[in-house]
Design an enzyme around this catalytic site. Structure first.
Site, mmCIF file in Angstrom:
data_model
loop_
_atom_site.group_PDB
_atom_site.id
_atom_site.type_symbol
_atom_site.label_atom_id
_atom_site.label_comp_id
_atom_site.label_asym_id
_atom_site.label_seq_id
_atom_site.Cartn_x
_atom_site.Cartn_y
_atom_site.Cartn_z
ATOM 1 N N PRO A 95 -2.190 19.929 31.409
ATOM 2 C CG PRO A 95 -2.842 22.101 30.859
ATOM 3 C CD PRO A 95 -2.363 20.812 30.240
ATOM 4 C CB CYS A 96 -3.175 17.637 36.191
ATOM 5 S SG CYS A 96 -2.266 18.749 37.303
ATOM 6 N N PRO A 97 -5.927 19.885 36.426
ATOM 7 C CG PRO A 97 -6.095 22.202 36.648
ATOM 8 C CD PRO A 97 -5.498 21.138 35.784
ATOM 9 C CG ASP A 98 -10.552 19.437 33.781
ATOM 10 O OD1 ASP A 98 -11.312 20.071 34.521
ATOM 11 O OD2 ASP A 98 -10.157 19.884 32.681
ATOM 12 C CG PHE A 99 -7.425 14.042 34.835
ATOM 13 C CD1 PHE A 99 -8.515 13.336 34.369
ATOM 14 C CD2 PHE A 99 -6.620 14.709 33.921
ATOM 15 C CE1 PHE A 99 -8.801 13.270 33.012
ATOM 16 C CE2 PHE A 99 -6.892 14.653 32.570
ATOM 17 C CZ PHE A 99 -7.985 13.931 32.098
#
Length: 357
Positions: A95-99
């Site tokens: 999962p990529c929301p933090d980047f």
């Protein structure tokens, strides 16, 4: 001994990346997904596509449960897999929301960001013959996130992996969408310099953007006057190709609470806003990301796009469908999270070529 390379899939979602590998002769042997609705969608789509379930089953849980300190299950499965096939690989996009620049931007310390490290730890523990790591461009281009990405690569190098990376754009592979993602491929084979990223590229060096694409709707722009623009990159081509009006998910779209006014005032092709972007029939789509209040409007109808239209923008085969029992929110989330099928297929083709599989 299996004639097909076996693949363990992590953060599988509805399985767009997996499908690209399946269509290139890889066998998905194991599927991990923590979000139950996504996993049910995965199972539903494979049933409709007549693809058998994974031989080692599904893991509906956190990938952290698979590390050796928590379980011996993965080690047992890998031992069996290596006895069953000459090649065993891991694929996954944490999962990529933090980047993401438009997301939480918490980086490696965010709950989702930590999963990237967990995935790499699992690779280092189990030592598959090859792996794919996919994530948003922010992990590659943002300085503080790039430092974390470099740390992950050092972990992999210490475990004996040779890696190659590329910031791809899905439109290069014939996807009707401007979508950049970082792809990291790793192998224990020392000949990594022979890996050919361009094997299935149809529009190299950003050539897809070199055409005179229409801006917004207007009488002065006529499709017939632009015969050299690639039709396969146009939304309208994919809507027709996938017969989106007769697709099982054709009526799955959000109805606005505030009525039709806002939809009627935005002209075709106006994607200048952060949200409420109206697509253009004769142009590719901006990145299909349907979270964080991102809304894509149908090119000419006063409504948001349907799930069937979103699947077409992700270049899925028209036979691919999501279950009606799934909520609209989960439908659009899993579609937006997925790797566009043609990009996944192109990446898998390069992996197959390199491995000689």
């Amino acid at each position: 001994m299996s004639t097909k390379p076996l693949v363990f899939s992590f953060f599988s979602g509805a399985g767009f990346l997996d499908l690209g590998f399946e269509k290139n002769g890889f066998e998905i042997a194991y599927v991990n997904e923590i979000h139950t609705p996504f996993l049910e969608a995965y199972k539903h789509s494979r049933l409709k596509l007549n693809i058998p379930p994974p031989k080692y089953g599904y893991h509906n849980g956190d990938i952290g449960e698979l590390l050796s300190k928590n379980s011996n299950t993965m080690a047992d499965l890998m031992k069996n897999a290596k006895l069953s096939s000459d090649l065993v690989g891991f694929i996954g996009g944490p999962p990529c929301p933090d980047f993401s620049v438009g997301g939480k931007n918490k980086g490696e310390n965010g709950e989702n960001g930590k999963l990237s490290k967990t995935y790499v730890q699992l690779i280092c523990e189990q030592k598959p013959d090859f792996f794919i790591f996919e994530n948003v461009k922010g992990l590659y281009r943002t300085a503080k996130h790039r430092a974390f990405f470099d740390t992950l690569k050092k972990m992999l190098a210490k475990a004996g992996y040779k890696c190659t990376e590329r910031l791809i754009n899905s439109i290069e592979y014939g996807v009707p969408q401007d979508r950049e993602r970082i792809i990291l491929f790793g192998t224990r084979d020392k000949g990594i310099e022979k890996f050919n990223w361009n094997l299935d590229i149809k529009f190299p060096d950003r050539s897809a953007f070199d055409h005179e694409w229409p801006d917004t709707a207007g009488e002065e722009w006529n499709l017939l006057n632009h015969p050299n623009i690639p039709r396969e990159l146009m939304i309208e081509h994919w809507f027709k190709n996938n017969d989106v009006t007769n697709h099982p998910n054709s009526l799955d779209y959000f109805t606005p609470r505030a009525g039709l006014v806002k939809f009627q005032t935005i002209v075709e092709g106006d994607v200048s806003r952060k949200s409420y972007k109206r697509l253009h029939r004769w142009r590719y789509s901006p990145t299909a990301a349907y979270g964080n209040n991102e809304v894509h409007i149908h090119p000419i109808l006063p409504r948001r796009i349907s799930v069937s239209e979103a699947l077409a923008i992700q270049s899925l085969p028209k036979e691919f469908e999501l279950p009606e029992s799934m909520s609209l929110t989960n439908m659009f989330k899993t579609v937006g999270n997925g790797v566009p099928f043609l990009a996944a297929k192109g990446i898998a083709s390069s992996v197959k070529d390199f491995l000689g599989a």
